[in-house]
Scaffold this active site. Structure first.
Site, PDB file in Angstrom:
ATOM      1  N   GLU A 103      34.428  15.048  49.918  1.00 29.18           N
ATOM      2  CA  GLU A 103      34.508  16.579  50.161  1.00 29.18           C
ATOM      3  C   GLU A 103      35.781  16.926  48.682  1.00 29.18           C
ATOM      4  O   GLU A 103      36.364  16.330  49.083  1.00 29.18           O
ATOM      5  CB  GLU A 103      35.356  17.079  51.167  1.00 29.18           C
ATOM      6  CG  GLU A 103      35.814  18.711  51.219  1.00 29.18           C
ATOM      7  CD  GLU A 103      36.674  19.040  52.424  1.00 29.18           C
ATOM      8  OE1 GLU A 103      36.423  19.556  53.288  1.00 29.18           O
ATOM      9  OE2 GLU A 103      37.181  18.212  52.968  1.00 29.18           O
TER      10      GLU A 103
ATOM     11  N   GLU B 117      38.474  30.101  50.179  1.00 28.39           N
ATOM     12  CA  GLU B 117      39.047  29.009  51.808  1.00 28.39           C
ATOM     13  C   GLU B 117      40.395  30.183  52.330  1.00 28.39           C
ATOM     14  O   GLU B 117      41.311  30.549  51.605  1.00 28.39           O
ATOM     15  CB  GLU B 117      39.324  27.969  51.973  1.00 28.39           C
ATOM     16  CG  GLU B 117      40.044  27.122  52.883  1.00 28.39           C
ATOM     17  CD  GLU B 117      40.132  25.831  52.512  1.00 28.39           C
ATOM     18  OE1 GLU B 117      40.357  25.075  54.136  1.00 28.39           O
ATOM     19  OE2 GLU B 117      39.696  25.455  51.751  1.00 28.39           O
TER      20      GLU B 117
END
Length: 228
Positions: free
Chosen positions: A124, A215
């Site tokens: 990620e 985010e």
């Protein structure tokens, strides 16, 4: 972030296992209404919109509304959320040059970043352009720096144990490039980050999606971003 299809499968399995032996009836009282309100907003989803791939994932906490706009644009508003990640970009990702612009206004912990995944190995990754009250690099291991696109980025790695991923719950490594001078628009030359990571032994696998993401984590805020 976790894939939407995995969440649907997990929820179906949990529902089957948790079915009561005897049926129960509940009234739609104030408590139920309050719980529903706390989880209001846009459900997790992925797909294509106006020629761009989009991904939106939420853990269901708080209130977050994600909206795809024209072309590569999207907006997101959130209030007292748990965790969410959403944005527009491409699938698969690559060492492309990305241009973006817009506004990013977190109240608390949030990131504006090029965000993506690879498989084999499962990685990620984030190239963080701006953030709120928490510098995401502070929780990782410092590896070096890269100077690109008019700024300096500090490079970090971190390991997530038994965490949500595009392959379900897994243990995997995160790669981070965190810009030292925050911005909300400009050019991100992904090849320069990938090459810098490679020189530090931080290898990527087969690319999955790659988006310019907003985010939020246990925070509130708003963002309106366009990817070019």
């Amino acid at each position: 972030m976790v894939s939407f299809s995995y969440l649907l499968l997990a929820c179906s399995a949990i529902g089957a296992l948790a079915a009561p032996v005897e049926p129960e009836t509940t009234s739609f009282n104030e408590t139920a209404l309050h719980e529903f309100a706390e989880r209001a907003g846009t459900p997790s989803s992925t797909g294509w919109n106006n020629g761009y791939y989009y991904s939106f994932w939420t853990d269901g906490g708080g209130d977050v509304t994600y909206t795809n706009g024209a072309g590569g644009s999207y907006s997101v508003n959130w209030r007292n959320v748990g965790n969410f990640v959403g944005g527009k970009g491409w699938n698969p990702g690559s060492a492309r040059t990305i241009n973006y612009g817009g506004s990013f206004n977190p109240s608390g912990n949030g990131y504006l970043a090029v965000y993506g995944w690879t498989t084999n190995p499962l990685i990620e990754y984030y190239v963080v352009e701006s953030y709120g009250t928490y510098n995401p690099g502070s929780g990782g291991t410092f590896r070096g720096t890269v100077n690109t696109d008019g700024g300096t980025y500090n490079i970090y790695t971190a390991v997530r144990y038994n965490a949500p991923s595009i392959e379900g719950t897994k243990t995997f490594t995160q790669y981070w490039s965190v810009r030292t001078s925050k911005r909300t628009g400009g050019t991100v030359t992904m090849a320069n980050h990938f090459n810098a990571w490679s020189r530090l032994g931080m290898n990527l696998g087969t690319h999955n999606y790659q988006i310019v993401a907003t985010e939020g984590y246990q925070s509130s805020g708003s963002a309106s971003i366009t990817v070019y």
